[in-house]
Write a protein that holds these residues in place. Structure first.
Motif, PDB file in Angstrom:
ATOM      1  N   ASP A  33       0.922  -1.097  -0.026  1.00 26.95           N
ATOM      2  CA  ASP A  33       0.025  -0.093   0.032  1.00 26.95           C
ATOM      3  C   ASP A  33       0.998   1.177  -0.023  1.00 26.95           C
ATOM      4  OD1 ASP A  33      -3.114  -1.185   2.154  1.00 26.95           O
ATOM      5  OD2 ASP A  33      -2.021  -1.484   0.063  1.00 26.95           O
TER       6      ASP A  33
ATOM      7  N   GLU B 154      -7.852  -0.301  -3.146  1.00 23.55           N
ATOM      8  CA  GLU B 154      -7.290   0.266  -4.102  1.00 23.55           C
ATOM      9  C   GLU B 154      -7.491   1.731  -4.616  1.00 23.55           C
ATOM     10  OE1 GLU B 154      -4.059  -0.278  -7.879  1.00 23.55           O
ATOM     11  OE2 GLU B 154      -5.710  -1.777  -7.541  1.00 23.55           O
TER      12      GLU B 154
ATOM     13  N   LEU C  46      -7.008   4.432  -2.116  1.00 22.97           N
ATOM     14  CA  LEU C  46      -5.839   4.948  -2.076  1.00 22.97           C
ATOM     15  C   LEU C  46      -5.783   5.782  -3.208  1.00 22.97           C
ATOM     16  CD1 LEU C  46      -3.679   1.653  -1.262  1.00 22.97           C
ATOM     17  CD2 LEU C  46      -4.149   3.461  -0.011  1.00 22.97           C
TER      18      LEU C  46
ATOM     19  N   SER D 190      -8.769   1.143   4.501  1.00 22.43           N
ATOM     20  CA  SER D 190      -8.810   0.627   3.214  1.00 22.43           C
ATOM     21  C   SER D 190      -8.834  -0.908   3.399  1.00 22.43           C
ATOM     22  CB  SER D 190      -7.405   0.589   2.270  1.00 22.43           C
ATOM     23  OG  SER D 190      -6.328   0.046   2.567  1.00 22.43           O
TER      24      SER D 190
END
Length: 638
Positions: free
Chosen positions: A120, A152, A155, A311
């Motif tokens: 990450d 994802e 992010l 996440s």
């Protein structure tokens, strides 16, 4: 002068462009090259594709930067040219667009739904590097496309929102079941992204108009947020050495109005589409009057536990497609341990499966522990990456022959997603419903160091996915005919320098769906008290891990070589030089002292058996129940 993009899609439907890579493939550019490098090598080719889409009616074009990130470009030795390639991508698109079209900076998924060796932290770095260049060159929006996982996407969106307030479009590639690969229903994923700053939400790639329409139909009508769709031109077929897509431009045009009726405000094309597909879309939408967005259904409010846990958090809602029937509750008729531990001290004992084919000693130990009254026997999954007999097989025998509840560990290390779901389905068929999800020690540290460590999932993800089976939904997102009923535990290592950080990680596991917690062995009474204070706000039971030491050498090995275990200097000194019966006796004595503290603060006790010396944990189990009676008697007298 063009309207502000947010205002533009409030007022009507915007036509996007079509495919870049597959369109260039038609003209002789081979599969497997870095199409983004053409921004530098043949910018006139990229510019010509952009102009063809604009001439066809596209009002928004994407930069040729889908895979222009450090990770993807490194496959071609181009990682040092990330900034140069992205900068060229924007300039080429801007020159082609002029004042006629908006330019969206295209940012593709790095993981692409696969378990790749990128952390990450690296993702954050790669996305920030690419996004910063796109923003510096003046794109009108950022378009995040072909993302499979919500984690994802969050992010990438997070990096964009830290750098700019520019409009953002977030598109998933999902199948007709309508879930992201990390298990989120689309409506919930959309709600989370909207809460975190996404302006437009939608879909691209993976399937043609019909597949995306099926997903959108599952949203129960139009939403009051702008949506986007960029479908493929159907599924690809390999004919006479070429990839061919079946959806015609006419079909695309017919689909465009149906999408617009569902609240879509940006419609373009993905793989297999051409300027002809975009021209048909633009023609179909000519004169279309969009309904005000506020007339649509609002997205559900994101639940706090999902949004705040980061996440790795996960959903816990049931699938509307799953059958309402539930699976059998297993051969155990007792309440789950999560209920037992609310009422009294509850003991789980770990007994490792054997490393050979003789199960006599194991079954003997299991029978003795059953006689002592343990509430569950837990079996590790090739602990320390050492090959042992299947814990599923032994768990079944323990349950069938002894009537003792098995609690089975499931490690992320040894099975891919296919094997893991198959394994869980087998547990359900055998009536084994208590499991502990763990990451698992890397294979290189075990007895077969050349074996692969799979790690298709993290411990957070496997917890979430097992709980998904309880909803009647397979790992793939497809509905099952009945629901499982797993009680899922998570591991917790309190033997760390910063306990609060370990608790934060634990909170994420709870947000993922963990029903109870089992700790690594603790050898310090003060740490037990600290754990109680640090976890007082958590509302699921914690089983404190205690493993009696067998000898001085055993103590030193655990302290120095086993990850997640630390012994106090006092304990090591007391065990120093001891071995045989004398060492085991001291180990039991130390464990009893730890139990005195543990039982004051926790009802859950988790005993681990060293070297199959199950007699040690028979004695400790008896001690727990005797002390529990004394504590109950003291409370009643007081």
């Amino acid at each position: 002068m063009r309207l502000d993009l947010r205002k533009r899609w409030e007022d009507g439907v915007l036509v996007g462009d079509g495919a870049m890579g597959t369109y260039m493939y038609k003209f002789g550019f081979p599969v497997g090259i870095a199409y983004e490098e053409l921004n530098l090598l043949q910018p006139e080719v990229i510019g010509d594709v952009h102009r063809q889409y604009i001439d066809a009616g596209a009002e928004l074009i994407e930069t040729n930067s889908f895979s222009a990130n450090y990770y993807k470009l490194s496959k071609f030795g181009l990682e040092a040219q990330v900034e140069e390639i992205n900068r060229a991508a924007v300039r080429i698109a801007r020159q082609a667009a002029g004042e006629d079209a908006y330019v969206a900076g295209a940012v593709g998924s790095i993981r692409g739904g696969r378990r790749v060796s990128v952390t990450d932290q690296e993702l954050n770095q790669y996305y920030e590097q690419q996004i910063a260049v796109l923003l510096a060159e003046g794109v009108d929006a950022l378009l995040f496309e072909t993302f499979y996982d919500l984690s994802e996407m969050r992010l990438a969106l997070g990096r964009a929102r830290q750098l700019s307030d520019i409009p953002t479009i977030c598109q998933f590639a999902v199948d007709q079941v309508g879930r992201t690969l990390d298990g989120y229903e689309i409506s919930e994923a959309f709600a989370i992204l909207q809460n975190e700053g996404a302006d437009v939400l939608g879909f691209n790639c993976h399937s043609g108009p019909k597949g995306i329409m099926s997903v959108m139909s599952g949203l129960d009508g139009p939403l009051n947020v702008p949506l986007s769709v960029f479908p493929n031109a159907g599924l690809a077929d390999y004919v006479d050495g070429e990839y061919v897509y079946g959806a015609t431009p006419e079909y695309f045009g017919e689909s465009a109005r149906s999408f617009a009726d569902l609240g879509v405000r940006l419609i373009g094309g993905c793989c297999g589409t051409t300027p002809e597909h975009i021209a048909a879309t633009a023609q179909a939408l000519k004169g279309y009057r969009a309904k005000p967005l506020q007339e649509g259904k609002p997205l559900p409010k994101p639940r706090e536990s999902v949004v705040l846990s980061g996440s790795n958090s996960g959903p816990s809602t049931a699938s509307g497609n799953a059958a309402d029937t539930t699976s059998h509750q297993g051969l155990n008729s007792n309440p789950p341990i999560t209920e037992l531990v609310k009422e009294r001290h509850t003991v789980i004992v770990e007994l490792d499966p054997p490393r050979d084919l003789d199960i006599g000693k194991f079954m003997e130990g299991a029978a003795a522990l059953k006689e002592a009254g343990v509430d569950a026997l837990t079996l590790a999954d090739n602990s320390l990456a050492v090959t042992r007999m299947s814990n599923m097989a032994l768990g079944h025998l323990v349950q069938l022959q002894l009537g003792l509840r098995p609690l089975i560990h499931i490690a992320c290390r040894d099975r891919n997603l296919i094997g893991t779901q198959s394994h869980m389905m087998g547990f359900d068929a055998l009536g084994i419903d208590h499991v502990l999800a763990v990451t698992g020690d890397p294979a290189r540290f075990g007895d077969l160091p050349g074996a692969s460590s799979v790690y298709d999932t993290t411990s957070f993800e496997i917890i979430r996915m097992i709980k998904q089976l309880n909803e009647g939904v397979a790992f793939s997102g497809k509905p099952l005919k009945q629901k499982a009923k797993f009680v899922v535990g998570a591991a917790f290592n309190p033997n760390v320098k910063h306990l609060h950080k370990a608790v934060e990680r634990l909170e994420k596991k709870i947000a993922s769906g963990a029903d109870y917690i089992m700790t690594q062995p603790v050898y310090d009474p003060e740490l037990i008290v600290a754990i109680k204070k640090a976890t007082a706000h958590l509302d699921i039971p914690i089983f404190i891990g205690i493993m009696p030491l067998a000898s001085g050498k055993n103590a030193e090995y655990l302290h120095n070589e086993v990850p997640g275990i630390q012994l106090s200097d006092e304990v090591r000194k007391r065990m120093e030089g001891l071995q045989g019966p004398e060492g085991r006796a001291m180990g039991v004595e130390i464990a009893k002292e730890l139990l005195d503290t543990a039982m004051e603060h926790f009802n859950g006790i988790y005993l681990m058996t060293p070297f199959m010396f199950y007699e040690m944990n028979v004695a400790l189990t008896n001690y727990v129940y005797e002390k529990s009676k004394q504590m109950a008697g003291h409370l009643s007298r007081s």
